[in-house]
Design a protein around this motif. Structure first.
Motif, PDB file in Angstrom:
ATOM      1  N   ASP A  56      -5.467  -0.695  -5.306  1.00  0.00           N
ATOM      2  CA  ASP A  56      -4.675  -0.548  -4.086  1.00  0.00           C
ATOM      3  C   ASP A  56      -5.539  -0.290  -2.866  1.00  0.00           C
ATOM      4  O   ASP A  56      -5.167  -0.661  -1.744  1.00  0.00           O
ATOM      5  CB  ASP A  56      -3.694   0.630  -4.234  1.00  0.00           C
ATOM      6  N   ALA A  57      -6.667   0.362  -3.084  1.00  0.00           N
ATOM      7  CA  ALA A  57      -7.530   0.727  -1.964  1.00  0.00           C
ATOM      8  C   ALA A  57      -8.600  -0.314  -1.696  1.00  0.00           C
ATOM      9  O   ALA A  57      -8.915  -0.623  -0.542  1.00  0.00           O
ATOM     10  CB  ALA A  57      -8.191   2.077  -2.239  1.00  0.00           C
TER      11      ALA A  57
ATOM     12  N   GLY B 299      -0.582   4.479  -0.628  1.00  0.00           N
ATOM     13  CA  GLY B 299      -1.447   5.642  -0.614  1.00  0.00           C
ATOM     14  C   GLY B 299      -1.471   6.353   0.732  1.00  0.00           C
ATOM     15  O   GLY B 299      -0.599   6.149   1.579  1.00  0.00           O
TER      16      GLY B 299
ATOM     17  N   PHE C  35       0.847  -1.181   0.000  1.00  0.00           N
ATOM     18  CA  PHE C  35       0.000   0.000   0.000  1.00  0.00           C
ATOM     19  C   PHE C  35       0.887   1.236   0.000  1.00  0.00           C
ATOM     20  O   PHE C  35       1.804   1.358   0.818  1.00  0.00           O
ATOM     21  CB  PHE C  35      -0.927   0.013   1.217  1.00  0.00           C
TER      22      PHE C  35
ATOM     23  N   VAL D 245      -9.441   6.712   2.623  1.00  0.00           N
ATOM     24  CA  VAL D 245      -8.313   6.051   1.963  1.00  0.00           C
ATOM     25  C   VAL D 245      -8.183   6.613   0.553  1.00  0.00           C
ATOM     26  O   VAL D 245      -9.151   6.589  -0.218  1.00  0.00           O
ATOM     27  CB  VAL D 245      -8.536   4.520   1.912  1.00  0.00           C
ATOM     28  N   ARG D 246      -6.996   7.113   0.232  1.00  0.00           N
ATOM     29  CA  ARG D 246      -6.745   7.678  -1.101  1.00  0.00           C
ATOM     30  C   ARG D 246      -5.661   6.858  -1.789  1.00  0.00           C
ATOM     31  O   ARG D 246      -4.516   6.813  -1.312  1.00  0.00           O
ATOM     32  CB  ARG D 246      -6.296   9.140  -0.991  1.00  0.00           C
ATOM     33  N   ALA D 247      -6.018   6.240  -2.902  1.00  0.00           N
ATOM     34  CA  ALA D 247      -5.080   5.376  -3.635  1.00  0.00           C
ATOM     35  C   ALA D 247      -5.765   4.969  -4.924  1.00  0.00           C
ATOM     36  O   ALA D 247      -6.979   5.134  -5.076  1.00  0.00           O
ATOM     37  CB  ALA D 247      -4.748   4.137  -2.809  1.00  0.00           C
TER      38      ALA D 247
ATOM     39  N   ILE E  54      -3.874   7.582   4.141  1.00  0.00           N
ATOM     40  CA  ILE E  54      -5.075   7.338   4.947  1.00  0.00           C
ATOM     41  C   ILE E  54      -5.177   8.415   6.017  1.00  0.00           C
ATOM     42  O   ILE E  54      -4.217   8.685   6.737  1.00  0.00           O
ATOM     43  CB  ILE E  54      -5.053   5.935   5.603  1.00  0.00           C
TER      44      ILE E  54
END
Lengths: 433, 433
Positions: B117-118, B91, B89, B111-113, B93
């Motif tokens: 991935d998210a 990204g 991961f 959650v930003r990805a 959070i």
């Protein structure tokens, strides 16, 4: 990978009791502890024993290594720490088979060992049996409600991440056909299943707005036309049309996760048939419990998905089993204070059945005495050997064996005992003391 | 010891979605997923965020090694398996602090990805937050009901053996003072406590019958007069006399585990005072929940022990949080079908308070837009950085920090929001969209 020790999955007081008892002659006296539930959850007709297989595994890992000893050294004396370092369970455990039915008072597990050797296992034994039996008992009712239709367990996200694995196992034991949980598939061989969530369909949103057909095409491209397409992200009728358009009439299934599932199932069935997708199945999910499953009995539903209600025991998240010292050196013992009456003495258990196979009562009698007169009934002993001299017996039943056993056991219940409505236990428990 | 991988604590469909999306350009689009609860459990006034610290640890162990890949190779293509093998991961959070209050709609975690991935983290994130928040939310009500009196968590035996550890942690976060669970003491530093069960007293039964005085002497010999003696194995009045006889008036505490705890506490207090044991405390346990704790407010109880109701969330064993895709490439998205309306778009959250500190509402507004006019109220942002570029931020709050934060946050609630009676959320949530 070495499996982690289970020794600290234990209550503090088990170890202080051992410290206090250890130097006293009493500590070496042979004891019998029994696990039983005083009652079934509110109105339930039967319970299902779950967790026995997990318990046998966890006992093998119940060892105090250097890390575990360091963690308890602050409140224990050196002699007790040495005793813990040397601890290996060397006693005997008998129990109801995993997948067996139980009723109030059923002696589900019997541990024979010196006091300290047996009391130290209390917390771990109860955690495993209380959790897994609660899930298996709720799941069995869902399986009965679903009749011949399969149920997929998909509740992992609604419970502790490791409890989720045990829940998937217990659900499979109870007759569910698959789980969403991949660790349960790896560890216990439970078939896993799943295709896509709403997020997948939403992902295909572009500057021109949603694009459900693109999402369905991408899924069918990768997973094949036999996949299950989730059709309720936007308009369900449009979703079903898009699904058949993407996969053709060979589409495996559509899933509906919201709304009035009965009405929607009928509409979707008609629509699918009209599109020539007569073999496409309908999967429904979304806050289903045993009552909702039963209410859909007359609707064209092919598969149920259950989540929250399964992993929370459908209102009864713990089985309420206790671990009680019942005999010391052959002397029956029991707590005498108000409200919690126990029956002292080690117990044997038999279940009596009519020649037709329907069970009529469970009888508990003192261990070592003959079973009571069966009065023309067939008589089946309920306890089997699980652990001898600290190690598992040969040929312990597998998870599939437990599943088969439960399926056969449910058929022996009087028909009203299989209903969902609240009532007394399906058969009475009699103490032949 | 290497910690086990958490990667298979995941639903099957997360991986099939990734397989289906991966080769499509959509899979690389930046996404925002939010965790929120649509509602609080029946009649509850607030929820407590629990599990954030555990989640950060579990993310670090979310890796597909050879064993994990082998377990999923039966239903995934080679390219997807390679993607999983490489998965880390990377990204960002953000989330409410652990120990923060939450209300319906509160964006507890963001959650930003990229999509794949998210989405792969959905099940693990929800399992941890749903479980730990359910326990922390129930526990906080018990702490409020107990006022200044300490509560010991002793419910390990009533829940899954690993959920028990997380429950003890969540209970401590909510303000309980100790746990029976030794693994929680080792892993999280929660103080552990306990002395003896009924089995210990029963152990001293001889051919002449029960011998409670011998049991109490053995316990005091080993654990000192400051120990807690369990006085309700036989007759409680006799038990209290035996306890003071064994330990002297310096006896630390007596525990009562059955019967009408209010009446018994008064009788025992009088008896202890009459015996000169004026400082000996009274611990009560036995099926206590927040209502039973409150009903004992006027009785001479010093310490509560809670078990079943704590680890089962006192009727709400899961927090019902969901993980929803709310934004793709800056475009808000939401599910449109019946009954489950979501608010699309990434959300920022602030809580407004009077100058006195009492909170009045929670306001959600589109991320990247200014917070709404506070109209004379103070305004506190609720989201903090947890993970940046895949790794935990520096100085993440500790469990003790979370405990302190909750204690301070509860004081900000309108007084009626702290009551046990059913009602609306303590403050409304407003969508400033």
């Amino acid at each position: 990978m070495t499996r982690p020790s289970t020794a600290l999955l234990t209550d503090h007081y088990e170890l202080t009791m051992i410290a206090a008892a250890r130097t006293h002659p009493a500590a070496s006296r042979p004891c019998v502890f029994e696990v039983f539930a005083r009652r079934l959850p509110d109105g339930r007709r039967y319970g299902v024993v779950g967790g026995t297989g997990r318990l046998v595994d966890a006992l093998a890992d119940f060892r105090f290594g250097a890390d575990e000893l360091a963690a308890v050294s602050g409140f224990l004396d050196g002699d007790t720490l040495q005793w813990l370092a040397d601890y290996r369970f060397a006693g005997d455990i008998d129990g109801y088979r995993e997948g067996e039915l139980y009723f109030p008072g059923s002696p589900i597990l019997t541990v024979r060992a010196p006091f300290a050797d047996a009391v130290i296992l209390e917390t771990l034994i109860l955690s495993i049996l209380n959790h897994d039996s609660a899930i298996a008992s709720a799941a069995a009712r869902m399986v009965c409600a679903a009749g011949s239709r399969p149920i997929i367990e998909m509740g992992s996200r609604r419970t502790h991440e490791r409890a989720a694995v045990a829940s998937a196992r217990a659900a499979y034991l109870a007759g569910l056909t698959a789980t969403s949980n991949l660790e349960a598939a790896r560890t216990y061989g439970v078939p896993s299943a799943g295709t896509a969530a709403h997020a997948f369909t939403l992902l295909f949103t572009g500057s021109g707005g949603p694009d459900e057909p693109a999402a369905f095409r991408a899924q069918v491209d990768r997973l094949g036309p036999g996949t299950t397409l989730l059709v309720d992200t936007y308009d369900i009728t449009r979703g079903v049309a898009n699904a058949v358009e993407a996969a053709g009439p060979e589409l495996g299934a559509v899933r509906i996760d919201s709304g009035d599932l009965g009405i929607l199932a009928r509409q979707v069935r008609d629509q699918l048939d009209g599109l020539g997708a007569r073999k496409t199945k309908i999967v429904v999910s979304g806050d289903l419990d045993e009552y909702a499953i039963a209410s859909l009995r007359a609707e064209p539903v092919d598969v149920y998905g259950v989540g929250t209600s399964l992993v929370t025991g459908s209102g009864a998240p713990t089985a309420g089993m206790v671990y009680k010292l019942v005999e010391i050196d052959g002397i029956p013992v029991e707590k005498r204070s108000s409200h919690k009456v126990s029956h002292g003495g080690a117990k044997s258990a038999v279940r009596l059945a009519r020649p037709s196979g329907t069970v009529v009562e469970e009888v508990l009698h003192p261990s070592g005495t003959p079973a009571p007169d069966s009065a023309g009934h067939t008589l089946a002993p309920l306890q089997t050997a699980l652990i001898r001299d600290g190690g598992p017996v040969d040929a312990l039943p597998s998870l599939d064996d437990a599943r088969d056993h439960l399926r056969a056991a449910l058929v022996t219940l009087p028909w009203e005992g299989l209903g969902l409505s609240h009532g007394e236990p399906a058969i009475p428990t009699r103490y032949a003391f």
